[in-house]
Scaffold this motif. Sequence first.
Motif, PDB file in Angstrom:
ATOM      1  N   GLY A  41       0.883  -0.990   0.089  1.00 21.18           N
ATOM      2  CA  GLY A  41      -0.021   0.106  -0.014  1.00 21.18           C
ATOM      3  C   GLY A  41       0.594   1.059   0.038  1.00 21.18           C
ATOM      4  O   GLY A  41       0.507   2.311  -0.566  1.00 21.18           O
ATOM      5  N   LEU A  42       1.955   1.291   0.651  1.00 18.27           N
ATOM      6  CA  LEU A  42       2.851   2.415   0.814  1.00 18.27           C
ATOM      7  C   LEU A  42       3.171   3.144  -0.754  1.00 18.27           C
ATOM      8  O   LEU A  42       3.610   4.073  -0.882  1.00 18.27           O
ATOM      9  N   PHE A  43       3.259   1.857  -1.496  1.00 19.49           N
ATOM     10  CA  PHE A  43       3.952   2.141  -2.891  1.00 19.49           C
ATOM     11  C   PHE A  43       2.809   2.647  -4.072  1.00 19.49           C
ATOM     12  O   PHE A  43       2.870   3.377  -4.634  1.00 19.49           O
ATOM     13  N   LEU A  44       1.689   1.846  -3.681  1.00 16.38           N
ATOM     14  CA  LEU A  44       0.401   1.854  -4.757  1.00 16.38           C
ATOM     15  C   LEU A  44      -0.753   2.651  -4.290  1.00 16.38           C
ATOM     16  O   LEU A  44      -1.535   3.003  -4.923  1.00 16.38           O
ATOM     17  N   SER A  45      -0.939   2.872  -2.824  1.00 18.68           N
ATOM     18  CA  SER A  45      -2.243   3.053  -2.443  1.00 18.68           C
ATOM     19  C   SER A  45      -2.187   4.819  -2.043  1.00 18.68           C
ATOM     20  O   SER A  45      -1.596   5.283  -1.338  1.00 18.68           O
ATOM     21  N   PRO A  46      -3.446   5.324  -2.585  1.00 20.92           N
ATOM     22  CA  PRO A  46      -3.384   6.716  -2.176  1.00 20.92           C
ATOM     23  C   PRO A  46      -3.861   7.072  -0.905  1.00 20.92           C
ATOM     24  O   PRO A  46      -3.970   8.191  -0.303  1.00 20.92           O
ATOM     25  N   MET A  47      -4.180   5.863  -0.147  1.00 23.32           N
ATOM     26  CA  MET A  47      -4.356   6.100   1.139  1.00 23.32           C
ATOM     27  C   MET A  47      -3.011   6.176   2.243  1.00 23.32           C
ATOM     28  O   MET A  47      -3.227   6.352   3.359  1.00 23.32           O
ATOM     29  N   ALA A  48      -1.872   5.912   1.659  1.00 23.69           N
ATOM     30  CA  ALA A  48      -0.756   5.691   2.164  1.00 23.69           C
ATOM     31  C   ALA A  48       0.189   7.137   2.301  1.00 23.69           C
ATOM     32  O   ALA A  48       0.085   8.035   1.422  1.00 23.69           O
TER      33      ALA A  48
ATOM     34  N   ALA B 208       2.402   1.995 -11.235  1.00 22.75           N
ATOM     35  CA  ALA B 208       2.098   0.843 -11.589  1.00 22.75           C
ATOM     36  C   ALA B 208       3.130   0.145 -12.313  1.00 22.75           C
ATOM     37  O   ALA B 208       3.207  -1.193 -12.546  1.00 22.75           O
ATOM     38  N   TYR B 209       3.758   0.947 -13.081  1.00 18.67           N
ATOM     39  CA  TYR B 209       4.893   0.505 -14.277  1.00 18.67           C
ATOM     40  C   TYR B 209       5.903  -0.339 -13.191  1.00 18.67           C
ATOM     41  O   TYR B 209       6.557  -1.481 -13.828  1.00 18.67           O
ATOM     42  N   ILE B 210       6.088   0.034 -12.181  1.00 15.28           N
ATOM     43  CA  ILE B 210       7.286  -0.823 -11.249  1.00 15.28           C
ATOM     44  C   ILE B 210       6.353  -1.920 -10.348  1.00 15.28           C
ATOM     45  O   ILE B 210       6.814  -2.791 -10.115  1.00 15.28           O
ATOM     46  N   GLY B 211       5.458  -1.314  -9.846  1.00 22.76           N
ATOM     47  CA  GLY B 211       4.498  -2.080  -8.912  1.00 22.76           C
ATOM     48  C   GLY B 211       3.793  -3.392  -9.179  1.00 22.76           C
ATOM     49  O   GLY B 211       3.886  -4.393  -8.671  1.00 22.76           O
ATOM     50  N   ILE B 212       3.035  -3.291 -10.204  1.00 23.14           N
ATOM     51  CA  ILE B 212       2.362  -4.310 -10.870  1.00 23.14           C
ATOM     52  C   ILE B 212       3.278  -5.519 -11.263  1.00 23.14           C
ATOM     53  O   ILE B 212       3.048  -6.664 -11.034  1.00 23.14           O
ATOM     54  N   PRO B 213       4.349  -5.475 -12.138  1.00 27.70           N
ATOM     55  CA  PRO B 213       5.314  -6.346 -12.385  1.00 27.70           C
ATOM     56  C   PRO B 213       5.996  -7.078 -11.004  1.00 27.70           C
ATOM     57  O   PRO B 213       6.094  -8.444 -10.946  1.00 27.70           O
ATOM     58  N   THR B 214       6.052  -6.300 -10.209  1.00 30.69           N
ATOM     59  CA  THR B 214       6.623  -6.850  -8.905  1.00 30.69           C
ATOM     60  C   THR B 214       5.729  -7.728  -8.174  1.00 30.69           C
ATOM     61  O   THR B 214       6.102  -8.667  -7.661  1.00 30.69           O
TER      62      THR B 214
ATOM     63  N   LYS C  10      13.412   1.888 -20.226  1.00 27.95           N
ATOM     64  CA  LYS C  10      12.600   3.019 -20.315  1.00 27.95           C
ATOM     65  C   LYS C  10      11.157   2.752 -19.915  1.00 27.95           C
ATOM     66  O   LYS C  10      10.371   3.728 -20.481  1.00 27.95           O
ATOM     67  N   ALA C  11      10.934   1.930 -19.301  1.00 30.55           N
ATOM     68  CA  ALA C  11       9.429   1.467 -19.196  1.00 30.55           C
ATOM     69  C   ALA C  11       8.660   2.544 -18.147  1.00 30.55           C
ATOM     70  O   ALA C  11       9.088   2.761 -17.007  1.00 30.55           O
ATOM     71  N   GLY C  12       7.933   3.385 -18.506  1.00 32.80           N
ATOM     72  CA  GLY C  12       7.197   4.373 -17.675  1.00 32.80           C
ATOM     73  C   GLY C  12       7.725   5.791 -17.878  1.00 32.80           C
ATOM     74  O   GLY C  12       7.170   6.524 -17.380  1.00 32.80           O
TER      75      GLY C  12
END
Length: 466
Positions: free
Chosen positions: A166-173, A195-201, A461-463
Amino acid sequence: MKNKEKKTRRPNRAEALSCLIVMILVMLIGTVKGFDLSVSLFITAAYVGIIGLNCGYTLHELLEAMYHKAGELTDLFFLLCGIGFLTASFVFAGTIPALITYLLKFVTPGLCILLGFLFTAVTAFFIGTSFGTCGTIGVAMIGLAIVMDVNLPAMAGAVVSGSHVGLFLSPMADNFNLVASVTKSDSLTVMKRAAYIGIPTFLACILFYTILGFATGSSQGVFDNALLSDGLASVFNISPIALIPIVVVVAGSFMKLPSVVSLFGGGMIGIAIGALLNGFSFWKGLAAGYSGFDLTTITGISTDAVLPEIVTLCNRGGMLSMSSLFVILFAAVGVAGIMIKIKVVEVIVETLFGRIRSLFGLAVSSWCIGTITGAITNSSAISILMPIEMLEEKYREFGYSALDCAVVSNTAASPMLSIIPWTDVAVYMSGVVGVSAAVYAPYSMWSWGLGLMGILCSIFKAGYKR
């Protein structure tokens, strides 16, 4: 006679780098020799203090820097007490036994680790706090791993990983919103970039924990769910009512209540429920919140009369269980306070990352600066802000934005702090999962995988958009 003006200076490169090298060497020697982490930190603090004296600072000034930094951790001390209190109350209320009984109906040892990651990740995304997630859902999943005899360090790594999604992807964090604030971006823009980094991880973590779960499974071979469920039911009144304390803590996070209020409030409600639902003494519940839940003391049942897994599951928690972590924190802030005061961090960053000639170099530097800064200052916010301060203009020179810099820096904030043993984040997580950060670190894939994915994205150069 006129007083001479006191002169201080920044440490030179050799002095600054020696602080980092000594810290790493002492940690490694301490790990090999088996002495406590706090001893390694006190030795490091002494060495850094000598460097500070050599740079013209007085002993009084260095001690004041230590005291000032220690004052910043007051909230964390209360949080650690709160999580110890809450853990004991979760057992007292039957919250953990009830949740485990329900999970046993569909969870197998092979799926346990994967679900530990998924449950905590989903919770962290919606409530935005790693501490709250680990202290509620994480505690339950660790309990499930114990009774199923699943690899505990692996489960601890999965829980810590999921708690930080959540700390990386959530607007609540907090970290997410800090990135949005310093780059003057809206939440949707930050989420798309992250998301370019978070979703693949995230997908890599699912694959990793799936393989890990089925590869390790349970050392007991065939696991008897019914036997354990019956054993828990013989001690606790298994009921959905017992899950109310978890709902209270999660609701408190949604309502943005102070974490200390949520933890102690949920704990008190848990003790009240335990007294009403299980017939335990309310006063013994308060005592358990302080010293930890003890099966024989609370229930009068001999440990020989129940399964060993139930004894291991129940005898835990209490504010006193966190006392050893306080010593580590005091030692850590001693090192951090002096290093910040004499500007060791600035010299190290300037020395190691002064020359950058590619986007790949920028990404690596952002992650390294964030990690080093976080390890020394104990602050995820500073580990995001420092790379931006140092490298934002470099990103612009290459045609990229401050958002690119901030998102990559966020991969090294709390995720990396969660596996660096002396940081407050790792100390908290270790206290909750019952496994030291050095042991669960290899299994906490989100923590180190997020940074690696950020660096990998820079190669392709993704993202990144000019």
